[in-house]
Design a protein around this motif. Structure first.
Motif, short mmCIF file in Angstrom:
data_model
loop_
_atom_site.label_atom_id
_atom_site.label_comp_id
_atom_site.label_asym_id
_atom_site.label_seq_id
_atom_site.Cartn_x
_atom_site.Cartn_y
_atom_site.Cartn_z
N CYS A 67 9.82 -7.42 -11.19
CA CYS A 67 8.55 -6.69 -11.37
C CYS A 67 8.08 -6.70 -12.81
CB CYS A 67 8.73 -5.25 -10.90
SG CYS A 67 7.23 -4.27 -11.07
N ASN A 71 8.86 -1.50 -12.63
CA ASN A 71 8.99 -0.31 -11.78
C ASN A 71 10.45 0.12 -11.67
OD1 ASN A 71 6.33 0.26 -11.05
ND2 ASN A 71 6.36 -1.18 -9.34
N ASN A 96 3.57 2.45 -12.97
CA ASN A 96 2.53 1.78 -12.21
C ASN A 96 1.31 2.68 -12.06
OD1 ASN A 96 1.00 0.22 -10.48
ND2 ASN A 96 2.64 -0.14 -9.01
N THR A 102 -0.78 -2.54 -5.57
CA THR A 102 0.37 -3.45 -5.57
C THR A 102 1.16 -3.34 -4.27
OG1 THR A 102 1.66 -1.77 -6.77
CG2 THR A 102 0.60 -3.48 -8.09
N CYS A 106 0.42 -7.21 -3.68
CA CYS A 106 1.34 -7.94 -4.55
C CYS A 106 2.27 -8.81 -3.69
CB CYS A 106 2.16 -6.96 -5.38
SG CYS A 106 3.36 -7.76 -6.48
N LYS A 126 8.24 -3.31 -1.27
CA LYS A 126 6.78 -3.21 -1.22
C LYS A 126 6.31 -2.16 -0.22
CE LYS A 126 2.77 -6.22 -0.39
NZ LYS A 126 2.35 -7.62 -0.19
N GLU A 129 7.03 1.31 -1.63
CA GLU A 129 6.09 1.62 -2.71
C GLU A 129 4.76 2.12 -2.16
OE1 GLU A 129 4.18 -0.55 -6.66
OE2 GLU A 129 4.96 -1.79 -5.04
N GLN A 130 4.21 1.39 -1.19
CA GLN A 130 2.94 1.81 -0.60
C GLN A 130 3.07 3.17 0.07
OE1 GLN A 130 1.04 -0.98 2.10
NE2 GLN A 130 -0.15 0.65 3.05
N PRO A 162 -7.89 -5.12 -12.16
CA PRO A 162 -6.69 -4.32 -12.42
C PRO A 162 -6.32 -4.21 -13.89
CG PRO A 162 -6.17 -6.39 -11.30
CD PRO A 162 -7.64 -6.22 -11.23
N LEU A 467 -0.91 -12.78 -11.25
CA LEU A 467 -0.70 -11.73 -10.25
C LEU A 467 -1.27 -10.39 -10.71
CD1 LEU A 467 3.03 -12.44 -9.32
CD2 LEU A 467 0.98 -13.41 -8.28
N ILE A 468 -1.55 -9.53 -9.76
CA ILE A 468 -2.07 -8.20 -10.07
C ILE A 468 -1.09 -7.41 -10.93
CG2 ILE A 468 -1.19 -7.31 -7.87
CD1 ILE A 468 -3.43 -5.30 -7.85
N VAL A 469 0.22 -7.62 -10.73
CA VAL A 469 1.19 -6.86 -11.53
C VAL A 469 1.19 -7.31 -12.98
CG1 VAL A 469 2.80 -6.00 -9.81
CG2 VAL A 469 2.95 -8.38 -10.53
#
Length: 488
Positions: A67, A71, A96, A102, A106, A126, A129-130, A162, A467-469
């Motif tokens: 990551c 995270n 985050n 993400t 992600c 993932k 996390e959501q 982002p 990537l978004i991260v």
């Protein structure tokens, strides 16, 4: 972290998905919620692995591993296992800014680097996390954080993707006055218009924008810096400027017949579809409609997959996606060892839908388009292709060779070009006088300074398509550097 023997006792169980054929009738997210009990079990699979590679955030072989925003994954996995959701949320938000993004879009390089994944399927990082951030909103734990004081310094951020949003969030919480300029009619950048609703419902983006607005960030939409407002004006009005304009120059297909009617860039297709959905539920007709048509997507990545899913919802007659590389193997090869990102064959949501609709995976591998043919009215009629063989020369470099006798003609009325992005758009950079290299803003990672005093850059505009991260990572880091600059 988690249950000491959990990874041996419990199997990986991902979020279930809605039936592929049923979900083609709407534009809602394709995943289903997971029960707290199942999430606890999945959190229990997280090992006490001493060195958690899941959050190393580095590049191996050109691909992201672990990551990039580092995270604290084992910590919140353990807290979810124990049912301590509020504490899990606190740990997640330390690193985050936008887990709701993400956790949905992600590609989860953290899971590819999970220690469990050495021999068994990775922890469902993932999904967990959501679930943490969604529960935070559902329970009212996410509330506006109003800065207690203001520094008197003003920062302009150009671009509300982002990277821009992360930088704005960090600088606002540091007490600076932040204004985000967005040329589209809604904030969010590619989060809003580049990612279809079935992957990221726009209420999720709008909810975060509302929260950031309540916290004191100003969003100025329908405003293109360089046209509606000049770069010099921003430099006069603000103490610092951050360029987070993304890498929006789409790579074109240079080929015979490219001028035929019916050929569009993928991002134009996706943007118009989402905007029409939000504006009028498609009543305005301001979108590219492929109903009853044969569609070909050129480019084998995620954007191409999103075009496939969009075409299916528009009831296309057929859809095929061309990729130049061979089909990936079912398991890691000897040159793709853990903890590098696993380059293995998977079925994205769009491909499951196409298979359910037409009976097969829509992807065609190792294929090259040779020419495009139009009818007598200039409308796209067909594509001519040939199969390719991927070979390695004596220096270890890969190249492609045509395979004689594999020529094929494909009927098509629409083609969407999804071959990636070349870099950022140059007119704005020229107006600021910012230097660029290979169509990317020249600014070193670490200080993010351009050659122009007080002007910084971050995200895809600086590093290229990513990537978004990585965008959130750079947004957070550039905010730290701008804060130092402002407080000197």
């Amino acid at each position: 972290m988690g249950k000491a023997t959990g990874f041996m006792e419990y199997a990986r169980e991902k979020a279930a998905e809605r039936d592929p054929l049923q979900r083609l009738n709407d534009w809602k997210e394709h995943k289903l919620p997971i029960s707290d009990e199942k999430l606890s079990t999945q959190g229990a699979r997280c090992m006490d692995c001493a060195t958690p590679f899941c959050h190393i955030g580095m590049e191996i072989g050109g691909a992201t591993s672990g990551c990039p925003i580092h995270n604290l994954i084992p910590e919140w996995n353990d807290l979810v296992y124990k049912g301590r959701w509020k504490e899990a949320l606190d740990r997640l938000l330390k690193t985050n800014n936008f887990p709701e993004f993400t956790g949905r879009v992600c590609p989860a390089p953290c899971e590819g680097s999970c220690t469990v994944a050495l021999y068994d399927p990775a922890v469902t990082i993932k999904n967990i996390e959501q679930a943490i951030i969604d529960k935070g909103f559902e329970n009212g734990w996410i509330t506006p954080r109003i800065p207690s004081s203001r520094s008197g310094k003003k920062v302009a951020i150009i671009g509300s993707g982002p990277a821009g949003l992360a930088a704005a969030d960090q600088l606002n919480q540091a007490g600076h006055s932040v204004t985000v300029f967005e040329r589209a009619d809604r904030p969010g950048g590619l989060l809003m218009y580049g990612i279809p609703n079935m992957k990221l419902e726009k209420e999720v983006v709008e909810r975060r924008i509302r929260l950031l607005t309540q916290e004191g960030i100003d969003f100025v939409t329908n405003t293109e810096v360089g046209k509606d407002i000049q770069a010099s004006e921003l430099q006069e009005q603000f103490d610092s400027v951050i360029l987070c304009t993304g890498a929006q120059r789409q790579r074109d297909l240079v080929i015979e017949g490219r001028e035929a009617k019916g050929i569009h860039f993928a991002m134009d297709y996706l943007t118009l579809a989402t905007k029409s959905l939000l504006d009028s539920n498609f009543e305005d007709g301001n979108f590219i409609d492929v109903e009853g048509k044969d569609v070909i997507v050129i480019g084998g990545g995620d954007t191409g997959a999103d075009c496939v899913a969009t075409a299916l919802r528009q009831k296309c007659r057929s859809v095929v996606q061309f990729g130049k590389h061979p089909q990936l193997p079912a398991e890691r090869t000897s040159d793709n060892l853990w903890p590098a990102y696993p380059n293995v064959y998977t079925m994205d949501y769009a491909y499951k839908e196409a298979e359910a609709k037409f009976g097969e995976d829509p992807r065609q591998y190792s294929i090259q388009t040779k020419k495009i043919v139009a009818d007598e009215n200039g409308n796209l009629k067909e594509l001519h292709t040939i199969q390719m063989e991927k070979l390695k020369d004596e220096n270890g470099r890969f190249y492609f060779k045509e395979i004689p006798g594999t020529e094929k003609v494909w009927p098509a009325q629409f083609v969407f070009i999804a071959m990636g992005f070349e870099g950022t758009e140059m007119p704005l950079l020229n107006q600021f006088g910012v230097e660029s290299v290979n169509q990317k803003i020249k600014a070193a990672k670490g200080d993010y300074k351009t050659n122009v005093e007080g002007v910084f850059a971050a995200g895809d505009a600086r590093r290229g398509q990513s990537l978004i991260v990585w965008a959130i990572n750079e947004g957070r880091e550039v905010a730290s550097e701008v804060h130092k600059y402002l407080m000197v």
